[in-house]
Scaffold this motif. Structure first.
Motif, short mmCIF file in Angstrom:
data_model
loop_
_atom_site.label_atom_id
_atom_site.label_comp_id
_atom_site.label_asym_id
_atom_site.label_seq_id
_atom_site.Cartn_x
_atom_site.Cartn_y
_atom_site.Cartn_z
N THR A 173 0.82 -1.21 0.00
CA THR A 173 0.00 0.00 0.00
C THR A 173 0.86 1.26 0.00
N THR A 174 1.99 1.22 0.67
CA THR A 174 2.84 2.42 0.73
C THR A 174 3.55 2.68 -0.59
N GLU A 175 3.62 1.68 -1.45
CA GLU A 175 4.26 1.86 -2.75
C GLU A 175 3.24 1.97 -3.88
N ASN A 176 1.96 1.84 -3.56
CA ASN A 176 0.90 1.89 -4.57
C ASN A 176 -0.26 2.73 -4.03
N LYS A 177 -0.03 4.03 -3.96
CA LYS A 177 -1.00 4.93 -3.35
C LYS A 177 -2.34 4.91 -4.09
N ALA A 178 -2.32 4.85 -5.40
CA ALA A 178 -3.57 4.87 -6.16
C ALA A 178 -4.44 3.66 -5.80
N ALA A 179 -3.82 2.49 -5.70
CA ALA A 179 -4.57 1.29 -5.34
C ALA A 179 -5.09 1.38 -3.91
N ALA A 180 -4.25 1.89 -3.01
CA ALA A 180 -4.67 2.03 -1.61
C ALA A 180 -5.82 3.02 -1.48
N ASP A 181 -5.72 4.14 -2.18
CA ASP A 181 -6.77 5.16 -2.09
C ASP A 181 -8.10 4.67 -2.67
N ALA A 182 -8.04 3.90 -3.73
CA ALA A 182 -9.28 3.39 -4.35
C ALA A 182 -10.02 2.43 -3.44
N ALA A 183 -9.31 1.85 -2.47
CA ALA A 183 -9.92 0.88 -1.55
C ALA A 183 -10.08 1.46 -0.15
N SER A 184 -9.97 2.77 0.00
CA SER A 184 -10.00 3.41 1.32
C SER A 184 -11.17 4.37 1.43
N PRO A 185 -11.95 4.29 2.50
CA PRO A 185 -13.11 5.18 2.65
C PRO A 185 -12.79 6.66 2.56
N VAL A 186 -11.73 7.13 3.21
CA VAL A 186 -11.47 8.57 3.22
C VAL A 186 -11.11 9.10 1.84
N PRO A 187 -10.09 8.56 1.17
CA PRO A 187 -9.80 9.06 -0.18
C PRO A 187 -10.95 8.84 -1.17
N TYR A 188 -11.65 7.73 -1.00
CA TYR A 188 -12.78 7.46 -1.90
C TYR A 188 -13.84 8.54 -1.74
N LEU A 189 -14.13 8.89 -0.49
CA LEU A 189 -15.12 9.93 -0.22
C LEU A 189 -14.66 11.28 -0.77
N LEU A 190 -13.39 11.60 -0.59
CA LEU A 190 -12.88 12.88 -1.06
C LEU A 190 -12.92 13.00 -2.58
N SER A 191 -12.96 11.85 -3.27
CA SER A 191 -13.00 11.86 -4.74
C SER A 191 -14.41 11.80 -5.30
#
Length: 267
Positions: A173-191
């Motif tokens: 996850t720390t090396e693949n921020k886009a993948a982590a964000d797509a599966a995370s409530p906070v970044p998903y909500l912000l998008s």
């Protein structure tokens, strides 16, 4: 009603616990925790939750989902969405109210409940009516950084072995921020585009949680409020509470009061 198959997967079973009178009752779907790869639907039995929710007039559902060690993301989210659809489809035969459904997740299960609620909110008429989140990992990219940056004492300096969020996604996850964000409530909500109707959210987190930093819930709280308004989310810290444990004994009753307030039928 136990071990009902809601899908074709090896772990696609659910239990339904009915109150004395299920006719017209609201439904709470519990999502178990366990790092996306352990525990099962019996976790709902902790804290005497079945009795408490049934006595309060709720139908309570708990289900197993595909472990991340068997199939990576988004299999776990797909299972959660399948359960919600299955519960809605069975309403007429059992008699509960499919128009009043809440999600209640614990740890990794709270992550799944939040992601399911956000996904459904993007389609008008599909959303759930309330969510209870207990100490959810809500920003996968920042899990390790939040552990290092918070003020929770007595924490090991590092988590040994492969991080659960890495197992979930099948990548670092720390090396693949886009993948982590797509599966995370906070970044998903912000998008998310403006205009989605988010359900009211109760966030509960132990202020001494050494597994998922309280910073994760603080960030979730701020993002939810920024999107849905000041009354859209409540954040409750359990003083001295860790990642679950005895200090959460009274929290199901608080969750019930929150859900009753938001799932009551209008006169």
């Amino acid at each position: 009603m136990s071990n009902i198959e809601y899908g074709p997967g090896a772990r696609n079973q659910m239990d339904i616990y009915l109150p004395a009178n299920p006719k017209g009752a609201p439904v709470v779907i519990f999502v178990h925790g366990g790092r996306w790869m352990r525990n099962d639907k019996s976790q709902v039995e902790l804290y005497d939750r079945i009795r408490k929710f049934n006595d309060a007039g709720f139908v309570l559902v708990s289900f197993n989902y595909t472990y991340a060690t068997e199939k990576i993301w988004p299999a776990q989210l797909d299972d959660t969405l399948s359960v919600i659809a299955f519960v809605r489809a069975q309403a007429e035969s059992i008699g509960y109210d499919a128009d009043r459904i809440a999600l209640y997740g614990q740890s990794s299960g709270a992550h799944l409940a939040l992601m399911a609620a956000l996904k459904l909110a993007e389609t008008p008429g599909d959303g759930v009516d309330a969510v209870v989140s207990w100490y959810a990992p809500s920003d996968l990219y920042n899990i390790a950084a939040d552990r290092a940056g918070d003020d929770v004492p007595d924490r090991d300096p590092a988590v040994s072995g492969l991080a659960p969020e890495d197992v979930l996604l099948g990548v670092s996850t720390t090396e693949n921020k886009a993948a982590a964000d797509a599966a995370s409530p906070v970044p998903y909500l912000l998008s998310m585009a403006n205009g989605a109707k988010l359900p009211p959210l109760l966030i509960v987190h132990g202020d001494a949680d050494t597994v998922v930093s309280p910073l994760q819930s603080e960030r979730l709280y701020q993002a939810w409020r920024a999107y849905s308004g000041d009354g859209g989310a409540k954040l409750r810290y359990v003083k001295g509470g860790g990642h679950g444990g005895a200090r959460f004994e009274n929290e199901p009753s608080i969750a019930i009061a929150f859900l009753k307030a938001h799932l009551e039928k209008p006169d």
